[in-house]
Write an enzyme that holds these catalytic residues in place. Structure first.
Site, PDB file in Angstrom:
ATOM      1  N   ASP A  20       0.846  -1.293   0.013  1.00 53.08           N
ATOM      2  CA  ASP A  20       0.084   0.001  -0.048  1.00 53.08           C
ATOM      3  C   ASP A  20       0.829   1.302   0.123  1.00 53.08           C
ATOM      4  O   ASP A  20       1.811   1.412   0.841  1.00 53.08           O
ATOM      5  CB  ASP A  20      -0.657   0.048   1.246  1.00 53.08           C
ATOM      6  CG  ASP A  20      -1.714  -1.305   1.322  1.00 53.08           C
ATOM      7  OD1 ASP A  20      -1.357  -2.276   0.551  1.00 53.08           O
ATOM      8  OD2 ASP A  20      -2.535  -1.342   2.059  1.00 53.08           O
ATOM      9  N   HIS A  76      -9.314   1.941   0.626  1.00 54.52           N
ATOM     10  CA  HIS A  76      -9.020   3.734   0.705  1.00 54.52           C
ATOM     11  C   HIS A  76      -9.263   4.219  -0.603  1.00 54.52           C
ATOM     12  O   HIS A  76      -9.943   5.182  -0.726  1.00 54.52           O
ATOM     13  CB  HIS A  76      -7.848   4.084   1.049  1.00 54.52           C
ATOM     14  CG  HIS A  76      -7.536   3.721   2.724  1.00 54.52           C
ATOM     15  ND1 HIS A  76      -7.824   4.826   3.553  1.00 54.52           N
ATOM     16  CD2 HIS A  76      -7.433   2.751   3.341  1.00 54.52           C
ATOM     17  CE1 HIS A  76      -7.703   4.540   4.889  1.00 54.52           C
ATOM     18  NE2 HIS A  76      -7.269   3.151   4.889  1.00 54.52           N
TER      19      HIS A  76
END
Ligand SMILES: [Mn+2]
Length: 241
Positions: A20, A76
């Site tokens: 990420d 996200h």
């Protein structure tokens, strides 16, 4: 929703995977440079969560336009996709690092949403050793092939597609249970989402999110053809913010 994107074998250069990014683009660029990444022939696959928490989330549009950079959709990214539709609570979004986007004009929020909406839930990359699956959190079924088949089968109800996609973006079950059973019908799966102290594996599932956005964390680059972490030739000066 875009479910699966497939890539042919890279016969000219290396295929690397990273966890990420969370807006840590400068740190990632420095690591790529230190690792001899060649943008002319190499490709970088990312487990998603390109935005939130880190200082450079706004650079996501530039990275999505980068031809050698390919990412799956993280939870996200999904916040940013859904925010203009009004299905994300602003307080929840703020608590999850979304301040950078909440401050954006509505037109830019829509542009970011549309750009991230192109990200697939899963990526498949062909390598000499076999096909590698890339996903944000986890493969929600014991068989990768069953997962892809159900995700792409238009006869399967939208609710089940959404359920599988949400598990693929959110599940921490395999790591929590330390389940070593792995994922069938695929050479290996590369996942992010849950930060691990060091790159680790459970069966053929490789967890590469070593929490670059968090204090004490760092990025891990994994060579997906050999399934070995890349050791930078020149250690990056600093991997923290
Ligand atoms: Mn995540």
């Amino acid at each position: 929703m875009f479910f699966v994107e497939r890539f042919d074998r890279n016969t000219r250069g290396r295929d690397l995977a990273v966890g990420d990014v969370h807006g840590m683009y400068t740190v990632l660029s420095q690591l790529l440079q230190a690792s001899g990444f060649d943008p002319a022939v190499d490709r970088l696959f990312c487990t998603g969560d390109l935005v939130d928490r880190g200082p450079e989330s706004a650079r996501v549009l530039e990275w999505l336009d980068t031809p050698w950079f390919h990412s799956v959709r993280g939870n996200h990214d999904d916040f940013a996709i859904r925010f203009p539709e009004g299905t994300v609570n602003a307080t929840t979004y703020l608590a999850n690092g979304g301040a950078w986007n909440l401050a954006n004009p509505a037109a830019l929020q829509r542009r970011i949403s549309a750009a991230l909406d192109q990200l697939p839930i899963a990526i498949e990359v062909e390598t000499a050793a076999g096909v590698i699956g890339i996903i944000h959190a986890d493969c929600p079924l014991p068989s990768w092939q069953d997962f892809v088949t159900r995700m792409t089968d238009i006869r399967v109800a939208d609710e089940e597609h959404d359920h599988l996609a949400n598990l693929a973006m959110w599940s921490r079950a395999r790591l929590m249970a330390q389940d070593p059973s792995g994922v069938g019908d695929i050479h290996a799966v590369v996942a992010g989402h849950t930060p691990v102290v060091e790159y680790s594996t459970l069966g053929n599932v490789h967890f590469i999110d070593t929490g670059a956005v968090f204090d004490g964390g760092h990025f891990t680059l994994l060579d997906i053809a050999s399934l070995t972490p890349v050791v930078p030739a020149i250690p990056p000066a600093s991997q923290s913010r």
